[in-house]
Design a protein around this motif. Structure first.
Motif, PDB file in Angstrom:
ATOM      1  N   GLU A  90      38.467  -0.144 -40.563  1.00 28.72           N
ATOM      2  CA  GLU A  90      38.969  -1.076 -39.365  1.00 28.72           C
ATOM      3  C   GLU A  90      38.917  -0.120 -38.180  1.00 28.72           C
ATOM      4  O   GLU A  90      38.688   0.934 -38.474  1.00 28.72           O
ATOM      5  N   GLY A  91      39.166  -0.714 -37.212  1.00 24.31           N
ATOM      6  CA  GLY A  91      39.010  -0.001 -35.830  1.00 24.31           C
ATOM      7  C   GLY A  91      40.225   0.658 -35.167  1.00 24.31           C
ATOM      8  O   GLY A  91      40.042   1.391 -34.401  1.00 24.31           O
ATOM      9  N   THR A  92      41.288  -0.214 -35.568  1.00 20.47           N
ATOM     10  CA  THR A  92      42.411   0.364 -34.741  1.00 20.47           C
ATOM     11  C   THR A  92      43.050   1.645 -34.944  1.00 20.47           C
ATOM     12  O   THR A  92      43.285   2.349 -33.895  1.00 20.47           O
ATOM     13  N   PHE A 120      33.787  -0.598 -43.138  1.00 22.89           N
ATOM     14  CA  PHE A 120      33.312  -0.499 -44.651  1.00 22.89           C
ATOM     15  C   PHE A 120      34.568  -0.920 -45.534  1.00 22.89           C
ATOM     16  O   PHE A 120      35.579  -0.124 -45.364  1.00 22.89           O
ATOM     17  N   ARG A 121      34.462  -1.686 -46.400  1.00 20.17           N
ATOM     18  CA  ARG A 121      35.590  -2.076 -47.458  1.00 20.17           C
ATOM     19  C   ARG A 121      34.787  -2.282 -48.655  1.00 20.17           C
ATOM     20  O   ARG A 121      33.867  -3.071 -48.786  1.00 20.17           O
ATOM     21  N   TYR A 122      35.390  -1.568 -49.905  1.00 19.02           N
ATOM     22  CA  TYR A 122      34.663  -1.751 -51.259  1.00 19.02           C
ATOM     23  C   TYR A 122      35.317  -3.156 -51.786  1.00 19.02           C
ATOM     24  O   TYR A 122      36.459  -2.784 -52.435  1.00 19.02           O
ATOM     25  N   GLU A 123      34.946  -4.179 -51.152  1.00 22.21           N
ATOM     26  CA  GLU A 123      35.442  -5.423 -51.873  1.00 22.21           C
ATOM     27  C   GLU A 123      34.371  -5.983 -52.783  1.00 22.21           C
ATOM     28  O   GLU A 123      33.198  -5.673 -52.605  1.00 22.21           O
ATOM     29  N   ARG A 124      34.718  -7.042 -53.389  1.00 24.48           N
ATOM     30  CA  ARG A 124      33.741  -7.605 -54.305  1.00 24.48           C
ATOM     31  C   ARG A 124      32.996  -8.625 -53.496  1.00 24.48           C
ATOM     32  O   ARG A 124      33.711  -9.482 -52.730  1.00 24.48           O
ATOM     33  N   ARG A 129      32.173 -12.122 -47.390  1.00 28.48           N
ATOM     34  CA  ARG A 129      33.149 -10.914 -47.742  1.00 28.48           C
ATOM     35  C   ARG A 129      31.975  -9.893 -48.088  1.00 28.48           C
ATOM     36  O   ARG A 129      31.336  -9.766 -48.922  1.00 28.48           O
ATOM     37  N   LEU A 130      31.838  -8.912 -47.223  1.00 20.88           N
ATOM     38  CA  LEU A 130      30.856  -7.992 -47.407  1.00 20.88           C
ATOM     39  C   LEU A 130      31.322  -6.430 -47.489  1.00 20.88           C
ATOM     40  O   LEU A 130      32.694  -6.373 -47.356  1.00 20.88           O
ATOM     41  N   ARG A 131      30.827  -5.521 -47.913  1.00 23.96           N
ATOM     42  CA  ARG A 131      31.065  -4.000 -47.873  1.00 23.96           C
ATOM     43  C   ARG A 131      31.019  -3.222 -46.564  1.00 23.96           C
ATOM     44  O   ARG A 131      31.843  -2.672 -46.191  1.00 23.96           O
ATOM     45  N   ASP A 269      49.780  -1.962 -42.739  1.00 24.14           N
ATOM     46  CA  ASP A 269      51.163  -2.037 -42.385  1.00 24.14           C
ATOM     47  C   ASP A 269      51.628  -1.956 -41.136  1.00 24.14           C
ATOM     48  O   ASP A 269      52.761  -1.881 -40.984  1.00 24.14           O
ATOM     49  N   TYR A 270      50.776  -1.632 -40.058  1.00 25.62           N
ATOM     50  CA  TYR A 270      51.454  -1.219 -38.766  1.00 25.62           C
ATOM     51  C   TYR A 270      51.758  -2.432 -38.090  1.00 25.62           C
ATOM     52  O   TYR A 270      52.492  -2.174 -36.786  1.00 25.62           O
ATOM     53  N   TYR A 271      51.741  -3.575 -38.520  1.00 27.72           N
ATOM     54  CA  TYR A 271      52.166  -4.747 -37.467  1.00 27.72           C
ATOM     55  C   TYR A 271      53.720  -4.849 -37.447  1.00 27.72           C
ATOM     56  O   TYR A 271      54.473  -4.656 -38.544  1.00 27.72           O
ATOM     57  N   PHE A 289      38.855 -15.523 -39.843  1.00 32.05           N
ATOM     58  CA  PHE A 289      37.662 -14.966 -39.319  1.00 32.05           C
ATOM     59  C   PHE A 289      37.913 -13.985 -38.122  1.00 32.05           C
ATOM     60  O   PHE A 289      37.370 -13.333 -37.426  1.00 32.05           O
ATOM     61  N   ALA A 290      39.453 -13.952 -38.035  1.00 34.19           N
ATOM     62  CA  ALA A 290      39.802 -12.950 -36.754  1.00 34.19           C
ATOM     63  C   ALA A 290      41.338 -12.760 -37.331  1.00 34.19           C
ATOM     64  O   ALA A 290      42.195 -13.525 -37.918  1.00 34.19           O
ATOM     65  N   GLY A 291      41.676 -11.381 -36.864  1.00 34.19           N
ATOM     66  CA  GLY A 291      43.153 -11.355 -37.215  1.00 34.19           C
ATOM     67  C   GLY A 291      43.762  -9.936 -36.163  1.00 34.19           C
ATOM     68  O   GLY A 291      42.981  -9.318 -35.844  1.00 34.19           O
TER      69      GLY A 291
HETATM   70  P1  HAM Z   1      41.577  -7.575 -40.557  1.00 37.72           P
HETATM   71  O1  HAM Z   1      42.328  -8.783 -40.863  1.00 37.72           O
HETATM   72  O2  HAM Z   1      41.628  -6.291 -41.888  1.00 37.72           O
HETATM   73  O3  HAM Z   1      42.416  -6.869 -39.330  1.00 37.72           O
HETATM   74  O4  HAM Z   1      40.310  -7.693 -40.206  1.00 37.72           O
HETATM   75  C1  HAM Z   1      39.920  -8.536 -39.242  1.00 37.72           C
HETATM   76  C2  HAM Z   1      38.691  -9.418 -39.472  1.00 37.72           C
HETATM   77  O5  HAM Z   1      37.558  -8.654 -40.314  1.00 37.72           O
HETATM   78  C3  HAM Z   1      39.112 -10.295 -40.702  1.00 37.72           C
HETATM   79  O6  HAM Z   1      39.683 -11.587 -40.240  1.00 37.72           O
HETATM   80  C4  HAM Z   1      37.751 -10.648 -41.406  1.00 37.72           C
HETATM   81  O7  HAM Z   1      37.180 -11.680 -40.515  1.00 37.72           O
HETATM   82  C5  HAM Z   1      36.904  -9.556 -41.010  1.00 37.72           C
HETATM   83  N1  HAM Z   1      36.708  -8.800 -42.315  1.00 37.72           N
HETATM   84  C6  HAM Z   1      37.714  -7.870 -42.958  1.00 37.72           C
HETATM   85  N2  HAM Z   1      37.108  -7.699 -44.202  1.00 37.72           N
HETATM   86  C7  HAM Z   1      35.925  -8.086 -44.542  1.00 37.72           C
HETATM   87  C8  HAM Z   1      34.960  -8.044 -45.374  1.00 37.72           C
HETATM   88  N3  HAM Z   1      35.184  -7.427 -46.305  1.00 37.72           N
HETATM   89  N4  HAM Z   1      33.888  -8.562 -45.139  1.00 37.72           N
HETATM   90  C9  HAM Z   1      33.785  -9.584 -43.809  1.00 37.72           C
HETATM   91  N5  HAM Z   1      34.478  -9.445 -42.969  1.00 37.72           N
HETATM   92  C10 HAM Z   1      35.730  -8.922 -43.180  1.00 37.72           C
HETATM   93  C11 HAM Z   1      41.935  -5.620 -38.893  1.00 37.72           C
HETATM   94  O8  HAM Z   1      40.964  -4.884 -39.282  1.00 37.72           O
HETATM   95  C12 HAM Z   1      42.566  -4.947 -37.914  1.00 37.72           C
HETATM   96  N6  HAM Z   1      42.234  -3.670 -37.424  1.00 37.72           N
HETATM   97  C13 HAM Z   1      42.644  -5.838 -36.487  1.00 37.72           C
HETATM   98  C14 HAM Z   1      43.470  -5.500 -35.448  1.00 37.72           C
HETATM   99  C15 HAM Z   1      43.057  -4.806 -34.238  1.00 37.72           C
HETATM  100  N7  HAM Z   1      44.972  -5.722 -35.151  1.00 37.72           N
HETATM  101  C16 HAM Z   1      45.243  -5.064 -34.217  1.00 37.72           C
HETATM  102  N8  HAM Z   1      44.029  -4.579 -33.644  1.00 37.72           N
END
Ligand code: HAM
Length: 428
Positions: A90-92, A120-124, A129-131, A269-271, A289-291
């Motif tokens: 993730e980017g944060t 990059f996330r090692y998910e199924r 849902r992608l890696r 955990d950071y929220y 699709f966003a969080g």
């Molecule tokens: P997150 O909810 O883990 O938040 O990921 C944000 C979005 O990334 C998800 O809503 C989803 O659309 C997409 N995403 C996550 N995992 C996958 C996957 N395996 N395949 C496809 N899309 C995926 C964050 O990452 C936080 N850093 C967001 C944030 C920024 N919070 C505060 N600042």
């Protein structure tokens, strides 16, 4: 005729869950990215690009040891120097690391950064849902004001609508401040302990180490138990309640449609305080699709000054499932030259090069082909204007110009070609 049989070599495929982005999809991606960049500009966010690889401890400390991401989904390995490194999930955490490292807090009290890129996330792997997936995200740091949360959600809502997505819901919740969660955690643990024997080893451990994480357990057997658990929103401290009320007021002032969903816990955990997600019923199981949300302690957890933050990330692949394939396909503005004979072909090469130096999109073929097949190709590839150049045209110093959109044909002096093309492409 003797048949020559050559053995085909085995081809190499991309890794499951890691996709190629190929045309014409790339055009849609570029369109969405360009809209995002333009809107980030309006809200005064600047771009940051951080490395794809970071020290593993950044994510362990930033995202939290008990999260699914850190426990099971990270691409972590030892590099050749023996250091543990991780492809960013993730980017944060990376943005916050960079902000501390480059002392952004000394530039201005408020830091507003955005990023686009692969995570990059090692998910199924499955639909949505992608890696290797992509995020468009932003972080606003240096303010704990509820209006900062509202601004970030307003930007998210604006961006998603700007790329043509309408069928979605903004769901919001408050998780309260970490320091003020004790009463709630107590109530949660008391509730969950009743079902301890239904839990797997992993969730039992979380119950002891980080009970909030049990709420985003992926164990289907716990779904009903989790659905009945007490929610943070019912036990907010008065400080958190004031913040929450102001956030809701701000969303209403901006007329941003939203629904309160007290079950949102987020997987990281950071929220603290505000947490939100965009969901769409069109996405099936992976409906978010966003969080995003507020994180007040992350900068300090990673060794920086006191600096609260709030941000979001959009999953681009999931967003694009909601964007029509027709969106962002550019109108064809390109010019193709069909030529007959060697002399005309050389002239075609020269003209194409001349067009390109004038920044017009131009193309011709490299091989000798019939005019008919060249025309067919130009049409198939979506070129709007086609020039035909043969021996006769060369002698007369002209080119026949066909406009597939207008259905117009004309003879244009070669010396006036680039100006004529520019004019024709303007008058749509
Ligand atoms: P997150 O909810 O883990 O938040 O990921 C944000 C979005 O990334 C998800 O809503 C989803 O659309 C997409 N995403 C996550 N995992 C996958 C996957 N395996 N395949 C496809 N899309 C995926 C964050 O990452 C936080 N850093 C967001 C944030 C920024 N919070 C505060 N600042």
């Amino acid at each position: 005729m003797k048949k020559v049989i050559t053995a085909m070599k085995a081809s190499v495929k991309s890794i499951p869950g890691m996709q190629d982005l190929i045309p014409p999809q790339t055009t849609k991606w570029q369109g969405v990215e360009a809209r995002a960049r333009a809107l980030f500009r309006c809200y005064n966010f600047e771009e940051i690009r951080t490395p794809l690889l970071e020290e593993t401890q950044l994510f362990q400390r930033g995202i939290g040891e008990e999260t699914g991401v850190v426990q099971k989904e990270m691409y972590t390995f030892l590099d050749r120097g023996g250091d543990s490194v991780t492809l960013r999930p993730e980017g944060t955490a990376s943005v916050v690391r960079a902000l501390i490292q480059h002392h952004f807090e000394q530039r201005d009290a408020l830091v507003k950064l955005f990023y686009l890129g692969p995570m990059f996330r090692y998910e199924r792997p499955q639909k949505g849902r992608l890696r290797q997936f992509h995020q468009i995200g932003c972080e606003l740091l240096g303010s704990g004001a509820p209006q900062a949360d509202v601004e970030v959600m307003a930007l998210l809502d604006h961006l998603v609508r700007a790329v043509g997505v309408k069928d979605f819901r903004l769901e919001v919740n408050s998780l309260g401040r970490r320091a003020l969660r004790q009463n709630y955690l107590q109530a949660l643990v008391t509730y969950l302990q009743r079902y301890q024997s239904d839990m797997g080893a992993e969730d039992q451990r979380r119950l002891t180490n980080n009970p909030l994480r049990v709420l985003d357990s992926k164990d289907p057997g716990l779904a009903q138990i989790i659905a009945g658990a007490p929610v943070m929103l019912d036990s907010l401290s008065s400080e958190d309640r004031t913040h929450w009320d102001s956030v809701l007021l701000g969303l209403n002032d901006f007329k941003i449609p939203h629904v309160v969903n007290p079950r949102i816990v987020r997987g990281l955990d950071y929220y603290e305080q505000t947490a939100f997600e965009l969901v769409s019923d069109q996405l099936g199981a992976q409906d978010a699709f966003a969080g995003g949300g507020r994180y007040n302690g992350l900068v300090q957890d990673l060794g920086g000054p006191e600096m609260p933050g709030v941000g979001f990330a959009i999953g681009v692949e999931r967003l694009l499932l909601l964007v029509s394939d027709q969106a962002f396909q550019p109108k064809s503005t390109a010019f193709f030259i069909c030529s007959v004979g060697d002399r005309a072909r050389r002239e075609a090469y020269r003209l194409v090069q001349q067009c390109r130096t004038h920044e017009l999109v131009a193309e011709t073929g490299f091989e000798e082909r019939s005019i008919k097949s060249q025309l067919r190709r130009a049409h198939k590839l979506g070129f709007r204007l086609v020039g035909i150049l043969g021996e006769d045209e060369l002698i007369q110093g002209v080119i026949q110009l066909k406009d597939f959109v207008r259905g117009r044909e004309e003879r244009v002096p070669l010396a006036e070609l680039t100006e004529t093309l520019a004019k024709r492409l303007q008058d749509e």
